[in-house]
Design an enzyme around this catalytic site. Sequence first.
Site, mmCIF file in Angstrom:
data_model
loop_
_atom_site.group_PDB
_atom_site.id
_atom_site.type_symbol
_atom_site.label_atom_id
_atom_site.label_comp_id
_atom_site.label_asym_id
_atom_site.label_seq_id
_atom_site.Cartn_x
_atom_site.Cartn_y
_atom_site.Cartn_z
ATOM 1 N N SER A 126 55.726 12.364 47.007
ATOM 2 C CA SER A 126 55.981 13.015 48.302
ATOM 3 C C SER A 126 55.768 14.522 48.246
ATOM 4 C CB SER A 126 57.431 12.736 48.686
ATOM 5 O OG SER A 126 57.859 13.630 49.675
ATOM 6 N N GLU A 128 57.638 16.461 49.543
ATOM 7 C CA GLU A 128 58.981 17.037 49.373
ATOM 8 C C GLU A 128 59.165 17.553 47.936
ATOM 9 O OE1 GLU A 128 61.119 17.268 52.036
ATOM 10 O OE2 GLU A 128 62.847 17.982 50.906
ATOM 11 N N TYR A 152 66.480 13.997 47.194
ATOM 12 C CA TYR A 152 65.305 13.138 47.396
ATOM 13 C C TYR A 152 64.098 13.695 46.643
ATOM 14 C CZ TYR A 152 61.289 11.067 49.794
ATOM 15 O OH TYR A 152 60.089 10.448 50.064
HETATM 16 N N1 GDD Z 1 65.370 13.896 60.855
HETATM 17 C C1 GDD Z 1 65.606 15.040 61.539
HETATM 18 N N2 GDD Z 1 66.518 15.049 62.566
HETATM 19 N N3 GDD Z 1 64.916 16.161 61.195
HETATM 20 C C2 GDD Z 1 65.149 17.290 61.903
HETATM 21 C C3 GDD Z 1 66.058 17.354 62.962
HETATM 22 C C4 GDD Z 1 66.779 16.180 63.308
HETATM 23 O O1 GDD Z 1 67.609 16.173 64.214
HETATM 24 N N4 GDD Z 1 66.056 18.620 63.460
HETATM 25 C C5 GDD Z 1 65.162 19.315 62.740
HETATM 26 N N5 GDD Z 1 64.613 18.529 61.788
HETATM 27 C C6 GDD Z 1 63.624 18.945 60.789
HETATM 28 C C7 GDD Z 1 64.044 18.698 59.351
HETATM 29 O O2 GDD Z 1 64.955 19.709 58.909
HETATM 30 C C8 GDD Z 1 62.687 18.775 58.661
HETATM 31 O O3 GDD Z 1 62.371 20.113 58.414
HETATM 32 C C9 GDD Z 1 61.718 18.201 59.711
HETATM 33 O O4 GDD Z 1 62.450 18.169 60.945
HETATM 34 C C10 GDD Z 1 61.206 16.808 59.401
HETATM 35 O O5 GDD Z 1 62.306 15.964 59.135
HETATM 36 P P1 GDD Z 1 62.115 14.390 58.914
HETATM 37 O O6 GDD Z 1 61.320 13.796 59.999
HETATM 38 O O7 GDD Z 1 63.486 13.824 58.659
HETATM 39 O O8 GDD Z 1 61.188 14.298 57.614
HETATM 40 P P2 GDD Z 1 61.255 15.069 56.202
HETATM 41 O O9 GDD Z 1 60.224 16.151 56.207
HETATM 42 O O10 GDD Z 1 62.628 15.444 55.847
HETATM 43 O O11 GDD Z 1 60.821 13.907 55.189
HETATM 44 C C11 GDD Z 1 59.730 13.017 55.488
HETATM 45 O O12 GDD Z 1 58.546 13.490 54.889
HETATM 46 C C12 GDD Z 1 58.513 13.457 53.458
HETATM 47 C C13 GDD Z 1 57.150 14.009 53.014
HETATM 48 O O13 GDD Z 1 57.174 15.401 53.112
HETATM 49 C C14 GDD Z 1 60.117 11.628 54.991
HETATM 50 O O14 GDD Z 1 59.170 10.705 55.466
HETATM 51 C C15 GDD Z 1 60.120 11.555 53.479
HETATM 52 O O15 GDD Z 1 60.359 10.213 53.063
HETATM 53 C C16 GDD Z 1 58.750 12.032 52.979
HETATM 54 O O16 GDD Z 1 58.692 11.965 51.575
#
Ligand code: GDD
Length: 324
Positions: A126, A128, A152
Site C-alpha cells: 500500500s 500508506e 496499518y
Molecule cells: N474514511 C474517512 N472518513 N476518511 C476521511 C474522513 C472521513 O470522515 N474525513 C477525511 N478523511 C480523509 C482521511 O484522513 C484520509 O486522508 C483520506 O480521507 C482518505 O481516507 P480513506 O478513504 O479512509 O482511505 P486511506 O487513504 O486512509 O486508506 C486507503 O488507501 C490506502 C492506500 O493509500 C485504504 O484503501 C487502504 O486500505 C489503502 O492501503
Amino acid sequence: MTKKALITGITGQDGSYLSEYLLELGYDVYGLIRRNSITEHQQSRLEHISSRVHNRYGDLLDVSTIDRALKEIQPDEIYNLAAQSHVRISYEIPQFTVQTNALGALNVFESVRIHSPHSRLYQASSSEMFGDSVDSDGKQRETTRMTPVSPYGCAKLYAFNQLRNYRNAYHIFGSNGILFNHESPRRASNFVTAKVIRNAIKISKGISKDKLQMGNLDSSRDWGHSYDYVRAMHQILQHDCADDFVVSTGETRTVRDLCRITFQYFNLNYEDHVEINQKYFRPQELPYLCGDCSKIKATLGWKPTYTFEALIEEMILSYLELYK
Ligand code: GDD
C-alpha cells in the site's frame, strides 16, 4: 492447461473485480473467506459469479486453513488481498491489524514456501507505507523512503519487506503491488469517497437533514479505480521476474476537492452541508499521496483508464440506483 488462482480477501472490493477478470481470462478461481456473523452480506460483491468461484472458509491467522488450501489447490497464482484495510480503525485495533496484515501475510508466504513453492505470489502492498515521505518532485515511487504513520502502514511495510526477503532467500516468485487509493461502486461506506458520495445523495434527496461529519479535508490522495488496479495485479504476476511496482494515476486531489465536486453534481455547495468532527481525524495524519507509476507503464504497459471525475461519476450513478 487451465490456470488456477487463489485469492485471499476475495469478498472485498478488489477480490470481486479480480475474480471477474480472472474468470474472463479462463482461470479457475478459488477464494478464502473469513467467517463473520452477518451471513447475508458476506458474499454480496460476488453474488453474480458465486456459481463460478470456489470459496472456502479460512483466515490468515489460522495457518492450517492456508496450508490445506495450498496443498489441495496448488494454485499457479496467489493474490494475498486479505487485510484489515481501514487506516483510522487500525489505531483502534492495532494488534489485530498487525496480526492480520503483517503476521497473517507471513503465514501465507511461509505456507507458499513449504507447500506450493511454484506458485506466483502477489502481495497487496500500500501507498500508506510511504507515510510522510515524498520525493522532491512531489511524487512517491518504488525508491521513495518508507516512513509509515499508522499501525496499518507499519504492518503493510513489514509484509512488503518480508516478501522481498522470501524472494531473495528462497527464490519465491513474490511481487508487491504498491497500490495507491482505489475506489469503485463496491467501496465500503466508511472510506471517504463512498462516505461523501452516499451522504451527498441522501442530503440532495432530503433523506438526511444532518450535516455530513468529516475529518481532515486538506489531505491529498491519488485516487484510481479498482477495476484498473486489479488488471495491474494480474500483469505484475505475468512479468518474467518478480518485482515491486507502484500502481497509481499520478494525479492528486484533496478531500475538499472530492466534497466540492460531489456536492456540485447536485448543485449544492459542500460548505453548507459538511461539518468538521474530530472523531474522524487520525492520531497522525498522512497528508499527501501522489504516485509515479512510470515503472509499471514502461515495464508492463499498464496504465489507468479512469480519470478522477469518471470514477466519481460512476460511483454517484451507481449509488443513485440504490436510493431510487
Ligand atoms: N474514511 C474517512 N472518513 N476518511 C476521511 C474522513 C472521513 O470522515 N474525513 C477525511 N478523511 C480523509 C482521511 O484522513 C484520509 O486522508 C483520506 O480521507 C482518505 O481516507 P480513506 O478513504 O479512509 O482511505 P486511506 O487513504 O486512509 O486508506 C486507503 O488507501 C490506502 C492506500 O493509500 C485504504 O484503501 C487502504 O486500505 C489503502 O492501503
